[in-house]
Motif scaffolding. Sequence first.
Motif, PDB file in Angstrom:
ATOM      1  N   LEU A 220       0.853  -1.187   0.000  1.00 29.81           N
ATOM      2  CA  LEU A 220       0.000   0.000   0.000  1.00 29.81           C
ATOM      3  C   LEU A 220       0.888   1.236   0.000  1.00 29.81           C
ATOM      4  CD1 LEU A 220      -2.796   1.344   0.237  1.00 29.81           C
ATOM      5  CD2 LEU A 220      -2.530   1.205   2.728  1.00 29.81           C
ATOM      6  N   ILE A 221       0.754   2.048  -1.033  1.00 29.05           N
ATOM      7  CA  ILE A 221       1.523   3.292  -1.166  1.00 29.05           C
ATOM      8  C   ILE A 221       0.593   4.447  -0.797  1.00 29.05           C
ATOM      9  CG2 ILE A 221       2.990   4.661  -2.663  1.00 29.05           C
ATOM     10  CD1 ILE A 221       3.989   1.824  -2.249  1.00 29.05           C
ATOM     11  N   LYS A 222       0.918   5.108   0.323  1.00 29.87           N
ATOM     12  CA  LYS A 222       0.068   6.189   0.813  1.00 29.87           C
ATOM     13  C   LYS A 222       0.894   7.137   1.650  1.00 29.87           C
ATOM     14  CE  LYS A 222      -4.181   7.028   3.435  1.00 29.87           C
ATOM     15  NZ  LYS A 222      -5.276   6.414   4.224  1.00 29.87           N
ATOM     16  N   SER A 223       0.736   8.404   1.411  1.00 30.49           N
ATOM     17  CA  SER A 223       1.437   9.419   2.204  1.00 30.49           C
ATOM     18  C   SER A 223       0.735   9.582   3.550  1.00 30.49           C
ATOM     19  CB  SER A 223       1.468  10.753   1.457  1.00 30.49           C
ATOM     20  OG  SER A 223       2.121  10.614   0.208  1.00 30.49           O
ATOM     21  N   ARG A 224       1.529   9.782   4.583  1.00 27.01           N
ATOM     22  CA  ARG A 224       0.964   9.941   5.918  1.00 27.01           C
ATOM     23  C   ARG A 224       1.872  10.834   6.757  1.00 27.01           C
ATOM     24  NH1 ARG A 224       2.986   6.803  10.167  1.00 27.01           N
ATOM     25  NH2 ARG A 224       4.710   5.417   9.599  1.00 27.01           N
ATOM     26  N   GLN A 225       1.347  11.245   7.896  1.00 26.09           N
ATOM     27  CA  GLN A 225       2.081  12.091   8.831  1.00 26.09           C
ATOM     28  C   GLN A 225       2.127  11.400  10.183  1.00 26.09           C
ATOM     29  OE1 GLN A 225       0.592  16.056   9.155  1.00 26.09           O
ATOM     30  NE2 GLN A 225       2.372  16.832  10.240  1.00 26.09           N
ATOM     31  N   THR A 226       3.309  11.321  10.759  1.00 25.42           N
ATOM     32  CA  THR A 226       3.498  10.647  12.040  1.00 25.42           C
ATOM     33  C   THR A 226       2.985  11.523  13.178  1.00 25.42           C
ATOM     34  OG1 THR A 226       5.719  11.564  12.283  1.00 25.42           O
ATOM     35  CG2 THR A 226       5.522   9.467  11.116  1.00 25.42           C
ATOM     36  N   PRO A 227       2.744  10.948  14.362  1.00 23.95           N
ATOM     37  CA  PRO A 227       2.327  11.776  15.505  1.00 23.95           C
ATOM     38  C   PRO A 227       3.344  12.837  15.888  1.00 23.95           C
ATOM     39  CG  PRO A 227       1.890   9.454  15.943  1.00 23.95           C
ATOM     40  CD  PRO A 227       2.676   9.506  14.669  1.00 23.95           C
ATOM     41  N   GLU A 228       4.612  12.636  15.504  1.00 23.30           N
ATOM     42  CA  GLU A 228       5.631  13.654  15.800  1.00 23.30           C
ATOM     43  C   GLU A 228       5.646  14.786  14.789  1.00 23.30           C
ATOM     44  OE1 GLU A 228       6.465   9.843  17.574  1.00 23.30           O
ATOM     45  OE2 GLU A 228       6.243  10.433  15.477  1.00 23.30           O
ATOM     46  N   GLY A 229       4.804  14.700  13.754  1.00 23.12           N
ATOM     47  CA  GLY A 229       4.734  15.759  12.755  1.00 23.12           C
ATOM     48  C   GLY A 229       5.566  15.498  11.512  1.00 23.12           C
ATOM     49  N   GLU A 230       6.210  14.349  11.416  1.00 22.48           N
ATOM     50  CA  GLU A 230       7.031  14.049  10.230  1.00 22.48           C
ATOM     51  C   GLU A 230       6.133  13.581   9.092  1.00 22.48           C
ATOM     52  OE1 GLU A 230      10.709  11.115   8.842  1.00 22.48           O
ATOM     53  OE2 GLU A 230       9.784  10.927  10.827  1.00 22.48           O
ATOM     54  N   PHE A 231       6.311  14.152   7.923  1.00 20.30           N
ATOM     55  CA  PHE A 231       5.532  13.781   6.745  1.00 20.30           C
ATOM     56  C   PHE A 231       6.297  12.734   5.945  1.00 20.30           C
ATOM     57  CE2 PHE A 231       4.307  14.385   2.252  1.00 20.30           C
ATOM     58  CZ  PHE A 231       2.950  14.102   2.377  1.00 20.30           C
ATOM     59  N   LEU A 232       5.635  11.605   5.669  1.00 25.71           N
ATOM     60  CA  LEU A 232       6.245  10.497   4.928  1.00 25.71           C
ATOM     61  C   LEU A 232       5.552  10.371   3.579  1.00 25.71           C
ATOM     62  CD1 LEU A 232       6.461   7.836   7.787  1.00 25.71           C
ATOM     63  CD2 LEU A 232       8.229   9.442   7.042  1.00 25.71           C
ATOM     64  N   PRO A 233       6.157  10.913   2.522  1.00 26.98           N
ATOM     65  CA  PRO A 233       5.529  10.778   1.202  1.00 26.98           C
ATOM     66  C   PRO A 233       5.704   9.362   0.657  1.00 26.98           C
ATOM     67  CG  PRO A 233       7.619  11.928   1.007  1.00 26.98           C
ATOM     68  CD  PRO A 233       7.399  11.700   2.473  1.00 26.98           C
ATOM     69  N   LEU A 234       4.623   8.845   0.080  1.00 21.80           N
ATOM     70  CA  LEU A 234       4.637   7.514  -0.541  1.00 21.80           C
ATOM     71  C   LEU A 234       5.149   6.457   0.431  1.00 21.80           C
ATOM     72  CD1 LEU A 234       6.010   8.463  -4.081  1.00 21.80           C
ATOM     73  CD2 LEU A 234       3.633   8.253  -3.347  1.00 21.80           C
ATOM     74  N   ASP A 235       4.580   6.457   1.628  1.00 23.11           N
ATOM     75  CA  ASP A 235       4.961   5.461   2.621  1.00 23.11           C
ATOM     76  C   ASP A 235       4.428   4.091   2.203  1.00 23.11           C
ATOM     77  OD1 ASP A 235       6.057   4.608   5.142  1.00 23.11           O
ATOM     78  OD2 ASP A 235       3.994   4.468   5.861  1.00 23.11           O
ATOM     79  N   GLN A 236       5.244   3.064   2.372  1.00 28.19           N
ATOM     80  CA  GLN A 236       4.893   1.713   1.941  1.00 28.19           C
ATOM     81  C   GLN A 236       4.465   0.885   3.144  1.00 28.19           C
ATOM     82  OE1 GLN A 236       7.893  -0.147  -0.440  1.00 28.19           O
ATOM     83  NE2 GLN A 236       8.277   1.667  -1.686  1.00 28.19           N
ATOM     84  N   GLU A 282      -2.555   3.908  -3.375  1.00 35.22           N
ATOM     85  CA  GLU A 282      -2.244   3.058  -4.524  1.00 35.22           C
ATOM     86  C   GLU A 282      -1.763   1.705  -4.004  1.00 35.22           C
ATOM     87  OE1 GLU A 282       0.504   3.103  -8.605  1.00 35.22           O
ATOM     88  OE2 GLU A 282       0.298   4.891  -7.342  1.00 35.22           O
ATOM     89  N   ILE A 283      -2.357   0.655  -4.531  1.00 36.83           N
ATOM     90  CA  ILE A 283      -2.014  -0.711  -4.152  1.00 36.83           C
ATOM     91  C   ILE A 283      -1.138  -1.300  -5.251  1.00 36.83           C
ATOM     92  CG2 ILE A 283      -2.897  -2.993  -3.554  1.00 36.83           C
ATOM     93  CD1 ILE A 283      -5.511  -1.612  -2.732  1.00 36.83           C
ATOM     94  N   VAL A 284       0.093  -1.635  -4.908  1.00 35.62           N
ATOM     95  CA  VAL A 284       1.036  -2.214  -5.861  1.00 35.62           C
ATOM     96  C   VAL A 284       1.065  -3.723  -5.647  1.00 35.62           C
ATOM     97  CG1 VAL A 284       3.432  -2.244  -6.661  1.00 35.62           C
ATOM     98  CG2 VAL A 284       2.392  -0.101  -5.894  1.00 35.62           C
ATOM     99  N   VAL A 285       0.832  -4.462  -6.726  1.00 36.46           N
ATOM    100  CA  VAL A 285       0.804  -5.921  -6.686  1.00 36.46           C
ATOM    101  C   VAL A 285       2.042  -6.442  -7.401  1.00 36.46           C
ATOM    102  CG1 VAL A 285      -0.502  -7.994  -7.267  1.00 36.46           C
ATOM    103  CG2 VAL A 285      -1.703  -5.881  -6.669  1.00 36.46           C
ATOM    104  N   ILE A 286       2.773  -7.355  -6.765  1.00 36.53           N
ATOM    105  CA  ILE A 286       4.012  -7.915  -7.304  1.00 36.53           C
ATOM    106  C   ILE A 286       3.871  -9.430  -7.333  1.00 36.53           C
ATOM    107  CG2 ILE A 286       6.520  -8.068  -7.070  1.00 36.53           C
ATOM    108  CD1 ILE A 286       6.374  -5.508  -5.365  1.00 36.53           C
ATOM    109  N   LEU A 287       3.988 -10.002  -8.544  1.00 36.18           N
ATOM    110  CA  LEU A 287       3.923 -11.448  -8.737  1.00 36.18           C
ATOM    111  C   LEU A 287       5.295 -11.933  -9.190  1.00 36.18           C
ATOM    112  CD1 LEU A 287       2.396 -14.135  -8.952  1.00 36.18           C
ATOM    113  CD2 LEU A 287       1.744 -13.477 -11.280  1.00 36.18           C
TER     114      LEU A 287
END
Length: 515
Positions: A220-236, A282-287
């Motif tokens: 799962l590829i999704k940007s998120r923000q941690t409780p400490e305020g750090e922004f993680l773009p395209l977090d896996q 975005e859901i990345v599928v790897i076979l």
Amino acid sequence: MAALRRKFGEDYQVVNTNRATTFSAPVKKKRQRFVDKNGRCNVQHGNLGGETSRYLSDLFTTLVDLKWRWNMLIFILTYTIAWLVMASMWWIIAYIRGDLNHGHDASYTPCVANVYNFPSAFLFFIETEATIGYGYRYITEKCPEGIILFLFQSLMGSIVDAFLIGCMFIKMSQPKKRAETLMFSQDAVISQRDGKLCLMFRVGNLRNSHMVSAQIRCKLIKSRQTPEGEFLPLDQCELDVGFGTGADQLFLVSPLTICHEINPKSPFFDLSQRSLMNEQFEIVVILEGIVETTGMTCQARTSYTEDEVLWGHRFLPVMSLEEGFFRVDYSQFHSTFEVPTPPYSVKEYEEKNALPSPPYTPTPALTESHGARRGRVFSVDCINISEDRRRGTGGRLPSKLQRMSSSGKEDLQRKVLLLSSQHSEKACSTGDLPLKLQRLSAAQGPEAESRLHLNSLKVGFEPMTQSTGDLYQHSLVPTPTLSPAPVPMHSPLPSARGRPEDNLPAKLRRMNADR
């Protein structure tokens, strides 16, 4: 199609999920994908600075990773330049020795026979490199420098051939094109399976050759923000598709539906049909698997964005039983149909089930039975009424007997208190007595005993069956009608030590015997 509708009902219809048709979901602006549907990653590396030299240190891998047009250009240029350089070296040797001026002199022995100019030197190099050996141009024994150049040419030619031909062979044998025959469904669906909400997509193999040790993974590829305020773009984030149960190991001989169960450990735990319209992921599928024919590892990729996830849909069956074999209809590979699916998330469903049940209210039947039980218990008023009745009928007894019965009042009070304090014979405790009586029972000495004697008749049999609160509530309601028959005060209570007559004084027992 008719059989499917008979099985699932007339309300279900097959939905064509091609992008050319419209769907009820709101149209969103097309955004940049991290991985294309064909598996190509949309990532470019820039501002490498001095790190570009690392590509030259691994030249072979760099050439293999290049596109085919660049590989062909490098292949042609390398051979052309090598041929021209070696041909020039043969021409220089002939020019230094003067062989070019004695080309047609039969008495002269040149370094290379029949080499008169640069084209003839170039043809000699090609015949030597390709081991054609026409026999018209050859090296003589009078040219040691030509022998050394011939050895150098053979070594360098073998190295160049091994490098370029090996590079082309590896590039041609890469199993990237094998991934073209591995199919993924155009859309993913969310519906219930085995009573659980699941995210599902379909994968298939178009070739008859199998994929050995096929394994599938989801990210799962999704940007998120941690409780400490750090922004993680395209977090896996890893999506569980059966890693613990072995369901991720595929036997891919027919189309399979891959299932991800949405549970508290899933990142889609709080995803509902309404929130799906506002999400961006975005859901990345790897076979991955080993190609059976070549033994090389193959990897196929695809991705699903939030607008390619259909809520309340299920894939159409594609397997059918023919005479002697199973047939796969790939024309329905991407088709889905609607099924009833709860629109709320798994989190909302669990919170709804976790709500406490309404408080218990007693039924009227239980209330009546409880009142009847209380009515059968002797109250404090009962003893008072019985005492009044005894006084009313006391005139019928002899005066001496009345005095003796009044003197035995204290004995009766002491026996009632003794019965109420025996825990092994009565189903009560000190907590069932009134609060004032409890404090008196806890005290020690003759004063506490005399105080208990004075209050014993007021308590009666109620402490043995009811609590303090029940006594208080029962004392507020007059219960003269619920009291049993009057009990004479001179009649002793039964005890475990003998007959009731044994508790009376000797003179009273003689008077009773005379009557």
